[in-house]
Enzyme design. Structure first.
Site, short mmCIF file in Angstrom:
data_model
loop_
_atom_site.label_atom_id
_atom_site.label_comp_id
_atom_site.label_asym_id
_atom_site.label_seq_id
_atom_site.Cartn_x
_atom_site.Cartn_y
_atom_site.Cartn_z
N ASP A 1 1.04 -1.10 -0.01
CA ASP A 1 0.01 0.10 0.00
C ASP A 1 0.83 1.41 -0.08
O ASP A 1 1.56 1.33 1.01
CB ASP A 1 -0.79 0.04 1.32
N TYR B 1 -5.23 10.84 -3.74
CA TYR B 1 -5.58 12.25 -3.18
C TYR B 1 -4.81 12.86 -2.24
O TYR B 1 -5.23 13.95 -1.62
CB TYR B 1 -7.13 12.16 -2.69
N ARG C 1 -0.57 14.91 13.62
CA ARG C 1 0.36 14.33 12.31
C ARG C 1 0.32 15.60 11.45
O ARG C 1 -0.76 16.46 11.06
CB ARG C 1 -0.86 13.54 11.48
C1 LIG Z 1 -2.68 3.52 3.91
C2 LIG Z 1 -3.95 3.70 3.57
N1 LIG Z 1 -4.54 2.94 2.81
C3 LIG Z 1 -5.85 3.22 2.48
C4 LIG Z 1 -6.31 4.42 2.85
C5 LIG Z 1 -7.91 4.73 2.23
O1 LIG Z 1 -8.47 3.73 1.30
P1 LIG Z 1 -9.59 4.54 0.19
O2 LIG Z 1 -8.87 5.24 -0.68
O3 LIG Z 1 -10.25 3.18 -0.06
O4 LIG Z 1 -10.29 5.31 1.14
C6 LIG Z 1 -5.93 5.33 3.45
C7 LIG Z 1 -6.28 6.68 3.60
O5 LIG Z 1 -5.99 7.59 4.27
C8 LIG Z 1 -4.58 5.07 3.93
O6 LIG Z 1 -3.66 6.00 4.68
#
Ligand SMILES: Cc1ncc(COP(=O)(O)O)c(C=O)c1O
Length: 420
Positions: free
Chosen positions: A221, A246, A395
């Protein structure tokens, strides 16, 4: 003028990336929340107006071809690719990060189970339907998914569901514990490149290598690393990765996420969400599913064109900007913030959770602080925007494209005033 104020001015005037700030709509606020929602690039509103008024309003259905709507997911994927160290043809944009985590993780388990097995069908099919174990070290016994125990919650929730669906056990471990937890049972490992709370950068090259050496697949991720630091997906042999757009990619609220499937794995990528957009012949309208080749295989349904084209415009801010320069500035910004916090904030009021070592630091600083929620509210009232993460973390995200050193000094000074 304080010494740190002077230093900030010097650093700003030596900063070659400083002019990039003009590519964004910003005001006097010190915006340190680009790791949650990136700022608006100046070219996006006109582009979206054109997409809505002309492409949709005038060309209507013709825009799927003439305005390049249909091919946008792969085209924009190729635009993101150099930012994460990927050659073209391996990234597709669409859906949310959560959905892409699901696709990648289930596909990872399916691939781990088919490795070494005798494949009886061409291409990908339903789980278990394209292979027999045939006595060749059948890999059905890969029945464990490891998940980063410190992960952003959505990854953990999705991993639990993916484990249930594939008949795996889910085992939460910290990234540091991964090498010791790997075994012949491990099918897949879901990891974060940068921890969303602490800003800790994990060792992607070495963790990927350990996971692969165990015969499993790592899913990375990249939400908190893409656009802030070099990732090197191709170079480090990563098989599968996902990320949002985003944050440091400034795609806008809810802009679509992306999925990277390494070229060598694409033919074996067996998506748990095969939709008509990932069909080899989407307009053939055939009842049987035959997966497309290449990155398109990661698509599902009709892309969200308005958000996607806003993202495409937003990515233009990267023209001529090397990620390495962004990384160098990011480290300088976080170093300087820690220096200013150390100088201004009364002793004992905050504890940094952010690693001191550059090799372990993302592009944010996390400070543990009593009453962090209340403190962040006061900071925001005073024009310094970061965010609060439950239960006690302040943060601050540093987007090198638009944050300067004077911003950093002011943020630390206002924090100290609020804490006093
Ligand atoms: C590490 C991580 N994974 C996933 C997400 C969010 O996922 P999605 O784009 O499905 O809302 C975030 C959102 O801040 C994130 O920080």
């Amino acid at each position: 003028m304080s010494d740190l104020d002077t230093k900030a001015r010097e650093l700003d005037s030596a900063d070659e990336l400083a002019p990039l700030r003009d590519r964004f709509v910003l005001d006097e606020t010190v915006y340190l929340d680009g790791n949650s929602l990136g700022a608006l690039p100046v070219n996006v509103p006109d582009r979206i107006a054109d997409v809505v008024r002309r492409q949709w309003g005038e060309l209507r259905i013709r825009s799927w071809e003439e305005s390049g709507w249909w091919t946008a997911p792969e085209r924009i994927g190729d635009r993101i690719a150099p930012l994460v160290g990927a050659a073209p043809g391996q990234i597709v944009v669409g859906d949310s990060t959560s959905v892409n985590v699901f696709k990648a993780l289930v596909a990872a388990v399916r691939m781990a189970r088919t490795d070494g097995g005798v494949r009886t069908g061409g291409g990908a099919g339903a789980d278990g339907g394209v292979r027999t174990d045939g006595g060749t070290g059948g890999t059905r016994d890969r029945d464990e998914i490891l998940v980063d125990a410190t992960t952003f919650p959505t990854d953990g929730y999705i991993a639990r569901s993916a484990a249930r669906m594939t008949g795996c056990t889910l085992r939460p471990v910290t990234p540091a514990e991964v090498p010791g937890a790997l075994s012949a049972r491990t099918a897949a490992v879901l990891l974060n490149h940068v921890d969303y709370r602490t800003g800790r950068l994990h060792d992607l090259p070495s963790l990927t290598a350990s996971v692969h050496a165990a015969g499993a697949y790592a899913v990375w991720d990249l939400c908190h690393s893409a656009g802030a630091l070099p990732v090197g997906l191709d170079e480090h042999g990563v098989g599968l990765a996902v990320g949002c757009t985003y944050k440091y990619l400034n795609g806008g609220p809810g802009s679509p996420a992306y999925l990277y499937v390494r070229r060598e794995l694409q033919d074996r990528f067996d998506s748990p969400l095969p939709g008509w957009n990932s069909h080899a012949e989407p307009f053939g309208m055939r009842p049987d599913f035959e997966p497309a080749s290449g990155a398109q295989r990661g698509r599902v349904g009709t892309p969200d064109i308005l958000s996607m084209l806003a993202l495409e415009a937003a990515l233009e801010v990267w023209d001529g900007v090397p990620v390495e320069a962004v990384r160098a500035k990011s480290l300088a910004l976080t170093d300087f913030f820690l220096e200013c916090v150390g100088a201004y904030v009364p002793d004992g009021r905050v504890t940094s959770l952010t690693p001191v070592s550059h090799g372990e630091r993302g592009s944010q600083v996390a400070l543990r602080c009593a009453d962090a929620g209340e403190v962040m509210k006061r900071l925001i009232e005073r024009g310094v925007v970061g965010d609060f993460r439950h239960p006690d973390v302040l943060r601050f995200g540093f987007t090198p494209l638009y944050v300067g050193f004077a911003d950093v000094e002011r943020a630390a000074r206002v924090l100290a005033e609020v804490l006093r």
